[in-house]
Design a protein around this motif. Structure first.
Motif, PDB file in Angstrom:
ATOM      1  N   VAL A  88       0.876  -1.175   0.000  1.00  0.00           N
ATOM      2  CA  VAL A  88       0.000   0.000   0.000  1.00  0.00           C
ATOM      3  C   VAL A  88       0.913   1.225   0.000  1.00  0.00           C
ATOM      4  O   VAL A  88       1.823   1.326   0.828  1.00  0.00           O
ATOM      5  CB  VAL A  88      -0.930   0.022   1.222  1.00  0.00           C
ATOM      6  N   TYR A  89       0.683   2.111  -0.931  1.00  0.00           N
ATOM      7  CA  TYR A  89       1.499   3.308  -1.074  1.00  0.00           C
ATOM      8  C   TYR A  89       0.749   4.518  -0.516  1.00  0.00           C
ATOM      9  O   TYR A  89      -0.428   4.718  -0.829  1.00  0.00           O
ATOM     10  CB  TYR A  89       1.861   3.539  -2.538  1.00  0.00           C
ATOM     11  N   TYR A  90       1.455   5.301   0.289  1.00  0.00           N
ATOM     12  CA  TYR A  90       0.883   6.479   0.923  1.00  0.00           C
ATOM     13  C   TYR A  90       1.685   7.717   0.546  1.00  0.00           C
ATOM     14  O   TYR A  90       2.914   7.673   0.536  1.00  0.00           O
ATOM     15  CB  TYR A  90       0.935   6.351   2.446  1.00  0.00           C
ATOM     16  N   CYS A  91       1.004   8.801   0.297  1.00  0.00           N
ATOM     17  CA  CYS A  91       1.729  10.064   0.238  1.00  0.00           C
ATOM     18  C   CYS A  91       1.565  10.760   1.588  1.00  0.00           C
ATOM     19  O   CYS A  91       0.610  10.507   2.322  1.00  0.00           O
ATOM     20  CB  CYS A  91       1.265  10.953  -0.908  1.00  0.00           C
ATOM     21  N   GLN A 149      -4.954   8.199   2.384  1.00  0.00           N
ATOM     22  CA  GLN A 149      -5.593   6.945   2.784  1.00  0.00           C
ATOM     23  C   GLN A 149      -4.886   5.722   2.223  1.00  0.00           C
ATOM     24  O   GLN A 149      -5.145   4.600   2.658  1.00  0.00           O
ATOM     25  CB  GLN A 149      -7.066   6.935   2.321  1.00  0.00           C
ATOM     26  N   GLY A 150      -3.989   5.935   1.266  1.00  0.00           N
ATOM     27  CA  GLY A 150      -3.234   4.832   0.680  1.00  0.00           C
ATOM     28  C   GLY A 150      -3.872   4.289  -0.574  1.00  0.00           C
ATOM     29  O   GLY A 150      -5.091   4.352  -0.758  1.00  0.00           O
ATOM     30  N   THR A 151      -3.036   3.754  -1.442  1.00  0.00           N
ATOM     31  CA  THR A 151      -3.512   3.106  -2.656  1.00  0.00           C
ATOM     32  C   THR A 151      -2.716   1.818  -2.854  1.00  0.00           C
ATOM     33  O   THR A 151      -1.499   1.798  -2.678  1.00  0.00           O
ATOM     34  CB  THR A 151      -3.375   4.042  -3.883  1.00  0.00           C
ATOM     35  N   GLN A 152      -3.421   0.752  -3.183  1.00  0.00           N
ATOM     36  CA  GLN A 152      -2.795  -0.564  -3.294  1.00  0.00           C
ATOM     37  C   GLN A 152      -2.084  -0.708  -4.637  1.00  0.00           C
ATOM     38  O   GLN A 152      -2.663  -0.424  -5.697  1.00  0.00           O
ATOM     39  CB  GLN A 152      -3.840  -1.667  -3.157  1.00  0.00           C
ATOM     40  N   VAL A 153      -0.853  -1.183  -4.567  1.00  0.00           N
ATOM     41  CA  VAL A 153      -0.093  -1.545  -5.764  1.00  0.00           C
ATOM     42  C   VAL A 153       0.259  -3.023  -5.650  1.00  0.00           C
ATOM     43  O   VAL A 153       0.866  -3.437  -4.669  1.00  0.00           O
ATOM     44  CB  VAL A 153       1.192  -0.706  -5.898  1.00  0.00           C
ATOM     45  N   THR A 154      -0.150  -3.799  -6.631  1.00  0.00           N
ATOM     46  CA  THR A 154       0.128  -5.226  -6.644  1.00  0.00           C
ATOM     47  C   THR A 154       0.844  -5.577  -7.936  1.00  0.00           C
ATOM     48  O   THR A 154       0.342  -5.281  -9.026  1.00  0.00           O
ATOM     49  CB  THR A 154      -1.167  -6.053  -6.530  1.00  0.00           C
TER      50      THR A 154
END
Length: 124
Positions: free
Chosen positions: A93-96, A116-121
């Protein structure tokens, strides 16, 4: 209070690319350094890249050097993370985030505002 909203995550095959975006609500965004962090399951959150408000100072963790690029558009109040040559170990999960003082920092403890984060798979 700085509000941050990430976008651009998803599922990609190894070797592929993704571009993450982070939009900020703060009208003084151009005065803030920004960072991208990631957290994989069972691991601590780590700083992936950071950029000062003028983009004069930029940091990358060793594992992404040469593959990831952080940039910002102060007029759009947006920071980006271009991720190329993705590997399965980039899955997280990537967060700024923005530091509380607004000053450039590579210390996670200085970052007070988080998206809130964004999932990178990345599949192999």
């Amino acid at each position: 209070q700085v509000q941050l909203v990430e976008s651009g995550g998803g599922l990609v095959q190894a070797g592929g690319s993704l571009r993450l975006s982070c939009a900020a609500s703060e009208r003084t965004f151009s005065n803030y350094a920004m960072g991208w962090f990631r957290q994989a399951p069972g691991k601590e959150r780590e700083l992936v890249a950071a950029i000062s408000w003028t983009a004069t100072n930029i940091y990358y963790v060793d594992s992404v050097k040469g593959r990831f690029t952080i940039s910002r558009d102060n007029a759009k109040k947006t920071v980006y993370l271009q991720m190329n040559s993705l590997k399965p170990e980039d899955t997280a999960v990537y967060y700024c985030a923005a530091p509380s003082s607004s000053w450039y920092s590579i210390d996670r403890q200085d970052y007070a505002y988080w998206g809130q984060g964004t999932q990178v798979t990345v599949s192999s």
